[in-house]
Every structure is written in structure tokens, then in C-alpha cells.
Design an enzyme around this catalytic site. Structure first.
Site, PDB file in Angstrom:
ATOM      1  N   ASP A  12       0.833  -1.198   0.000  1.00  0.00           N
ATOM      2  CA  ASP A  12       0.000   0.000   0.000  1.00  0.00           C
ATOM      3  C   ASP A  12       0.874   1.257   0.000  1.00  0.00           C
ATOM      4  OD1 ASP A  12      -2.292   1.514   0.053  1.00  0.00           O
ATOM      5  OD2 ASP A  12      -2.628   1.295   2.202  1.00  0.00           O
ATOM      6  N   HIS A  29       3.210   3.688  -9.068  1.00  0.00           N
ATOM      7  CA  HIS A  29       3.088   2.268  -9.413  1.00  0.00           C
ATOM      8  C   HIS A  29       4.374   1.750 -10.071  1.00  0.00           C
ATOM      9  CE1 HIS A  29      -1.010   2.137  -8.167  1.00  0.00           C
ATOM     10  NE2 HIS A  29      -1.434   2.999  -9.086  1.00  0.00           N
ATOM     11  N   LEU A 123      11.966 -20.103  -4.187  1.00  0.00           N
ATOM     12  CA  LEU A 123      10.861 -19.310  -3.648  1.00  0.00           C
ATOM     13  C   LEU A 123       9.679 -19.437  -4.590  1.00  0.00           C
ATOM     14  CD1 LEU A 123       9.708 -16.875  -1.811  1.00  0.00           C
ATOM     15  CD2 LEU A 123      10.574 -15.389  -3.632  1.00  0.00           C
ATOM     16  N   ARG A 183      -5.577  -2.373   8.347  1.00  0.00           N
ATOM     17  CA  ARG A 183      -6.701  -3.238   8.008  1.00  0.00           C
ATOM     18  C   ARG A 183      -6.223  -4.289   7.012  1.00  0.00           C
ATOM     19  NH1 ARG A 183      -8.076   1.891   6.010  1.00  0.00           N
ATOM     20  NH2 ARG A 183      -7.756   2.118   3.763  1.00  0.00           N
TER      21      ARG A 183
END
Length: 229
Positions: A12, A29, A123, A183
């Protein structure tokens, strides 16, 4: 010391990072994609088995069309450019979420990258694409009902687990959210039922492997009881 097999991150802060610097949101972005690359490579080199990144949610379609279009183009560009990175770092790629909403070329690219990296072992990088946990659980029950794979004596929890997008992947050990919000935003709700949570005020484009390492050290010092004493 707690082991860390599955790390999940809510990335975020791209838009706010751009706004703070007087740039367009798209620039945030772009910088965020660089951070994805750095964090993924660090995880591959530091014995983390699974890294799940919240890349595009089911709710992100509500953003302005210009931004959504940019994100779709950026995703395609990222997947094309990262193919060599995945192989060079022995990284397996996997997507979760309902990718049927994407156009055919993007869906084909996702499936092809999953196939060509399937034997890599350092991974597994999991991108949550058009993903929402409630949507995943809904689709899970639709799969179970369509297959009629349940019986009266079924272990319902195992049945659900085996039909989630993350079937075969261990539950989340540590979930990090950057950007200062506290959140979960409909992300891996089933899989994170006993995850340790960490909220960083750092905006995603500024998040570094150094900060991740410090968070993991803090995680390793916590006591995980899983409801016990």
C-alpha cells in the site's frame, strides 16, 4: 525462534508516494514494481518459501479507468520482463484470484509463466490478481458444490482448504501491510487466521529489504500460541 515459510504483503502507498513527490499516480506504481523486484529477490535468497503479494484486488476495478488500464499494462510488462529474473533466481511464479476477468493475452501470459517456472524451487512468488478473500471463499464453495465432493463424513475444513486458490500452500506466518493503514482489506482472511501482523508506516515504493529484515527479526521474537497457553 519462529520459522517463516509464508510471508504475505499488502503493498500500500504507491499513490500517496507519488502525490508527496508531485508526480502522477502512475509513477508511484512504476516505483512500486521496482520494490516488488527487490523484495522478491531478497526473499529468494533468504530461505522464505512463499511470498504472496496483493497486486490487484477485486475492488480495484472501481478505480478510474485510466489507472486500471495502466495497471493492466504494467502487469503485462512486469510478467514479460521478469521471466528471466524468475529463472535466474530459481523463483516459481503463481497467480491466485479470478483471472478470468483479464483479457486472453494476459491470461495466457500468466498461465505460461506459471508453467515455465513450475520447477523452480528457491521461492514461490504468488501474485494476488483480481483477488478478494470473500470472492475466493465463494468460488471455493462453488467448486465444492459443482464437484459434489463432500459427503456426510467429510472433514469440511480440509475440504475448504483443498479447494482454495492457495491449496497446497501453507497458511500465512507473517502478514505485513505498508503505508500506515491498519486493516486487512479482504486479503487472505482464511489463510491468515493465525498470522502475525505487522503494519509499517513506510509507503510501498520506499519499502526496503533492510526494513523487511528488521520486521522478520521482530516476528521471530514473538510468541505464537495458536490459541494455546
Amino acid at each position: 525462534m519462529n520459522t517463516l515459510k509464508h510471508l504475505a504483503i499488502i503493498m500500500d502507498g504507491n499513490g500517496r508516494w507519488a502525490k508527496q513527490k508531485g508526480k502522477m499516480r502512475t509513477q508511484g506504481h512504476k516505483k512500486g514494481i521496482q520494490t516488488v523486484r527487490e523484495i522478491t529477490q531478497w526473499c529468494a535468497k533468504n530461505d522464505i518459501s512463499y511470498l504472496t503479494l496483493y497486486a490487484f484486488s477485486t475492488e480495484n476495478w472501481n478505480r478510474p479507468k485510466t489507472e486500471v488500464d495502466f495497471l493492466m499494462k504494467s502487469l503485462k510488462k512486469y510478467l514479460l520482463e521478469e521471466a528471466n529474473t524468475y529463472h535466474q533466481n530459481n523463483i516459481r511464479f503463481k497467480a491466485i484470484g479470478n483471472i478470468d476477468a483479464f483479457n486472453d493475452p494476459l491470461k495466457a501470459l500468466i498461465k505460461d509463466l506459471e508453467k515455465t517456472t513450475s520447477s523452480n524451487t528457491a521461492l514461490t512468488q504468488i501474485l494476488a490478481l483480481n483477488y478478494g478473500s470473500r470472492d475466493e471463499i465463494k468460488r471455493t464453495f462453488e467448486k465444492i458444490l459443482s464437484k459434489k465432493s463432500y459427503k456426510e463424513e467429510s472433514n469440511i475444513e480440509e475440504l475448504i482448504q483443498s479447494n482454495l486458490d492457495t491449496a497446497g500452500i501453507p497458511d500465512v506466518d507473517l502478514l505485513i501491510r505498508t503505508g500506515g493503514e491498519m486493516r486487512l482489506s479482504n486479503f487472505l482472511l482464511w489463510q491468515s487466521s493465525y498470522a502475525e501482523l505487522f503494519f509499517s508506516t513506510t509507503l510501498w515504493p520506499d519499502f526496503t529489504p533492510t526494513e523487511l529484515h528488521k520486521i522478520i527479526q521482530s516476528y521471530q521474537e514473538r510468541t505464537r500460541r495458536f490459541g494455546g497457553l
